[in-house]
Design a protein around this motif. Structure first.
Motif, PDB file in Angstrom:
ATOM      1  N   SER A   1      14.403  15.237   0.755  1.00 44.39           N
ATOM      2  CA  SER A   1      14.949  14.522   1.912  1.00 44.39           C
ATOM      3  C   SER A   1      15.036  15.450   3.113  1.00 44.39           C
ATOM      4  CB  SER A   1      16.331  13.962   1.576  1.00 44.39           C
ATOM      5  OG  SER A   1      17.259  15.019   1.418  1.00 44.39           O
ATOM      6  N   PHE A   2      14.936  14.874   4.292  1.00 45.47           N
ATOM      7  CA  PHE A   2      15.008  15.647   5.525  1.00 45.47           C
ATOM      8  C   PHE A   2      16.294  16.470   5.572  1.00 45.47           C
ATOM      9  CE2 PHE A   2      16.118  15.995  10.076  1.00 45.47           C
ATOM     10  CZ  PHE A   2      15.002  16.689  10.525  1.00 45.47           C
TER      11      PHE A   2
ATOM     12  N   HIS B   1      12.268  23.327   7.464  1.00 43.20           N
ATOM     13  CA  HIS B   1      11.288  23.952   6.577  1.00 43.20           C
ATOM     14  C   HIS B   1      11.247  23.208   5.236  1.00 43.20           C
ATOM     15  CE1 HIS B   1      11.475  27.071   9.558  1.00 43.20           C
ATOM     16  NE2 HIS B   1      12.685  27.471   9.203  1.00 43.20           N
ATOM     17  N   HIS B   2      10.092  22.621   4.919  1.00 40.13           N
ATOM     18  CA  HIS B   2       9.935  21.963   3.618  1.00 40.13           C
ATOM     19  C   HIS B   2       9.829  22.984   2.482  1.00 40.13           C
ATOM     20  CE1 HIS B   2       9.246  17.653   4.737  1.00 40.13           C
ATOM     21  NE2 HIS B   2       9.041  18.209   5.917  1.00 40.13           N
ATOM     22  N   PHE B   3       9.346  24.191   2.808  1.00 45.76           N
ATOM     23  CA  PHE B   3       9.215  25.265   1.829  1.00 45.76           C
ATOM     24  C   PHE B   3       9.886  26.521   2.373  1.00 45.76           C
ATOM     25  CE2 PHE B   3       5.379  22.578   1.484  1.00 45.76           C
ATOM     26  CZ  PHE B   3       5.555  22.090   0.191  1.00 45.76           C
ATOM     27  N   SER B   4      10.175  27.470   1.482  1.00 45.84           N
ATOM     28  CA  SER B   4      10.807  28.721   1.898  1.00 45.84           C
ATOM     29  C   SER B   4      10.026  29.343   3.052  1.00 45.84           C
ATOM     30  CB  SER B   4      10.860  29.693   0.712  1.00 45.84           C
ATOM     31  OG  SER B   4      11.716  29.201  -0.299  1.00 45.84           O
ATOM     32  N   PHE B   5      10.772  29.751   4.087  1.00 46.00           N
ATOM     33  CA  PHE B   5      10.133  30.277   5.287  1.00 46.00           C
ATOM     34  C   PHE B   5      11.161  31.076   6.071  1.00 46.00           C
ATOM     35  CE2 PHE B   5       8.676  30.060   9.706  1.00 46.00           C
ATOM     36  CZ  PHE B   5       7.325  30.372   9.576  1.00 46.00           C
ATOM     37  N   ALA B   6      10.752  32.248   6.544  1.00 40.08           N
ATOM     38  CA  ALA B   6      11.620  33.108   7.358  1.00 40.08           C
ATOM     39  C   ALA B   6      12.945  33.330   6.613  1.00 40.08           C
ATOM     40  CB  ALA B   6      11.819  32.513   8.742  1.00 40.08           C
TER      41      ALA B   6
ATOM     42  N   GLY C   1       7.304   2.394  -4.866  1.00 39.11           N
ATOM     43  CA  GLY C   1       8.590   1.692  -4.851  1.00 39.11           C
ATOM     44  C   GLY C   1       9.782   2.543  -4.483  1.00 39.11           C
ATOM     45  N   GLU C   2       9.622   3.874  -4.382  1.00 39.66           N
ATOM     46  CA  GLU C   2      10.734   4.754  -4.027  1.00 39.66           C
ATOM     47  C   GLU C   2      10.768   4.927  -2.512  1.00 39.66           C
ATOM     48  OE1 GLU C   2      12.596   9.197  -5.039  1.00 39.66           O
ATOM     49  OE2 GLU C   2      10.759   8.497  -6.028  1.00 39.66           O
ATOM     50  N   ARG C   3      11.939   4.778  -1.928  1.00 39.29           N
ATOM     51  CA  ARG C   3      12.091   4.776  -0.478  1.00 39.29           C
ATOM     52  C   ARG C   3      12.121   6.196   0.084  1.00 39.29           C
ATOM     53  NH1 ARG C   3      14.403   1.023   3.382  1.00 39.29           N
ATOM     54  NH2 ARG C   3      15.383   2.093   5.144  1.00 39.29           N
ATOM     55  N   PHE C   4      11.382   6.411   1.165  1.00 38.08           N
ATOM     56  CA  PHE C   4      11.372   7.684   1.880  1.00 38.08           C
ATOM     57  C   PHE C   4      11.595   7.401   3.356  1.00 38.08           C
ATOM     58  CE2 PHE C   4       9.332   8.703  -2.023  1.00 38.08           C
ATOM     59  CZ  PHE C   4       9.478  10.073  -2.226  1.00 38.08           C
ATOM     60  N   GLU C   5      12.597   8.053   3.920  1.00 35.65           N
ATOM     61  CA  GLU C   5      12.844   7.932   5.346  1.00 35.65           C
ATOM     62  C   GLU C   5      11.831   8.787   6.115  1.00 35.65           C
ATOM     63  OE1 GLU C   5      15.230   5.884   6.491  1.00 35.65           O
ATOM     64  OE2 GLU C   5      15.943   5.400   4.461  1.00 35.65           O
ATOM     65  N   ALA C   6      11.730   8.542   7.416  1.00 39.99           N
ATOM     66  CA  ALA C   6      10.864   9.364   8.255  1.00 39.99           C
ATOM     67  C   ALA C   6      11.247  10.828   8.114  1.00 39.99           C
ATOM     68  CB  ALA C   6      10.979   8.925   9.710  1.00 39.99           C
ATOM     69  N   ARG C   7      10.227  11.692   7.948  1.00 36.27           N
ATOM     70  CA  ARG C   7      10.337  13.144   7.874  1.00 36.27           C
ATOM     71  C   ARG C   7      10.873  13.655   6.534  1.00 36.27           C
ATOM     72  NH1 ARG C   7      13.160  14.327  13.564  1.00 36.27           N
ATOM     73  NH2 ARG C   7      12.689  16.529  13.169  1.00 36.27           N
ATOM     74  N   ASP C   8      11.113  12.749   5.565  1.00 37.18           N
ATOM     75  CA  ASP C   8      11.309  13.189   4.179  1.00 37.18           C
ATOM     76  C   ASP C   8       9.979  13.698   3.646  1.00 37.18           C
ATOM     77  OD1 ASP C   8      13.932  12.290   4.273  1.00 37.18           O
ATOM     78  OD2 ASP C   8      13.587  10.545   2.987  1.00 37.18           O
ATOM     79  N   GLY C   9      10.017  14.637   2.692  1.00 43.56           N
ATOM     80  CA  GLY C   9       8.808  15.123   2.054  1.00 43.56           C
ATOM     81  C   GLY C   9       8.660  14.558   0.649  1.00 43.56           C
ATOM     82  N   ALA C  10       7.412  14.379   0.216  1.00 48.40           N
ATOM     83  CA  ALA C  10       7.117  13.906  -1.132  1.00 48.40           C
ATOM     84  C   ALA C  10       6.047  14.800  -1.740  1.00 48.40           C
ATOM     85  CB  ALA C  10       6.646  12.459  -1.107  1.00 48.40           C
TER      86      ALA C  10
END
Length: 232
Positions: free
Chosen positions: A6-7, A22-27, A199-208
């Motif tokens: 989730s965002f 950051h979706h992944f480890s960064f800085a 069928g699983e809900r994702f809001e804008a800017r969530d990552g999958a």
């Protein structure tokens, strides 16, 4: 088969001129469970204030793809390249043996973008840069390949990774399918709009994070702009 990120759960750094997720480890954001997804190493969701940006800094041995969501970014690098990339368009840089570049928002408004880093299939090689407009109408209701490391992907910008960066726009109620091959890794973010994945809900800017060996159905709950990376 789907790891929802989730965002609100993303790493966050607010530097004033730069508000980054950051979706992944960064800085300074470190999460051992989010070091990458296959060869996908970085997915940053950046908001860059007007008349600011990243001063010259170095990279090497990384494929760096920038997808501009709103506003525009102006690129300069040590190879002598300069270019402005606007909303919906893409630029790619193969860092290779090493390059310095700067990315500035010279617009009078905030620029928002995704910056995606993918590990190359081999290190080294001369650095390169390219950019291209991609009319959103051409990706209505289907995924279009924007950048690719595979021959035969037509007008896609070339990258040096076994990966494709794809975009699609969906109207509310429209669906699109994507098959992730065995052993591959896909990562999907809706830049705008609520979607459902199987069928699983994702809001804008969530990552999958999507596991390989399966076909996924992506349905737009509301008008949506999708960015997907399919990588080894």
């Amino acid at each position: 088969m789907i790891d929802k990120r989730s965002f609100a759960s993303l790493g966050h750094a607010d530097h004033g001129w730069l508000n980054a997720r950051h979706h992944f480890s960064f800085a300074n954001y470190y999460d051992p469970a989010r070091m990458g997804w296959g060869a996908i190493r970085v997915w940053n969701d950046d908001e860059i204030a007007a008349n600011s940006g990243f001063p010259p800094h170095p990279h090497r041995d990384m494929e760096i793809i920038t997808y501009v969501r709103s506003g525009a970014i102006t690129h300069q690098d040590s190879m002598g390249n300069q270019g402005r990339t606007g909303a919906g368009d893409v630029q790619v840089m193969s860092a290779g043996t090493g390059v310095r570049h700067a990315e500035y928002n010279l617009e009078g408004e905030t620029t928002t973008l995704f910056q995606i880093w993918i590990e190359p299939k081999r290190k080294g090689g001369a650095p390169s840069w390219g950019a291209k407009p991609f009319p959103k109408g051409e990706r209505s209701g289907r995924f279009v390949t924007l950048a690719s490391g595979f021959e035969g992907d037509g007008d896609a910008l070339p990258i040096r990774a076994d990966a494709r960066v794809m975009g699609a726009t969906l109207k509310a109620g429209e669906s699109v399918e994507h098959t992730v091959g065995d052993g591959r890794h896909a990562y999907l973010v809706s830049a705008t709009g609520v979607i459902e994945i199987d069928g699983e809900r994702f809001e804008a800017r969530d990552g999958a994070a999507l596991t390989g060996g399966k076909t996924y159905t992506i349905r737009a709950v509301e008008e949506a702009e999708l960015v997907l990376v399919d990588s080894e």
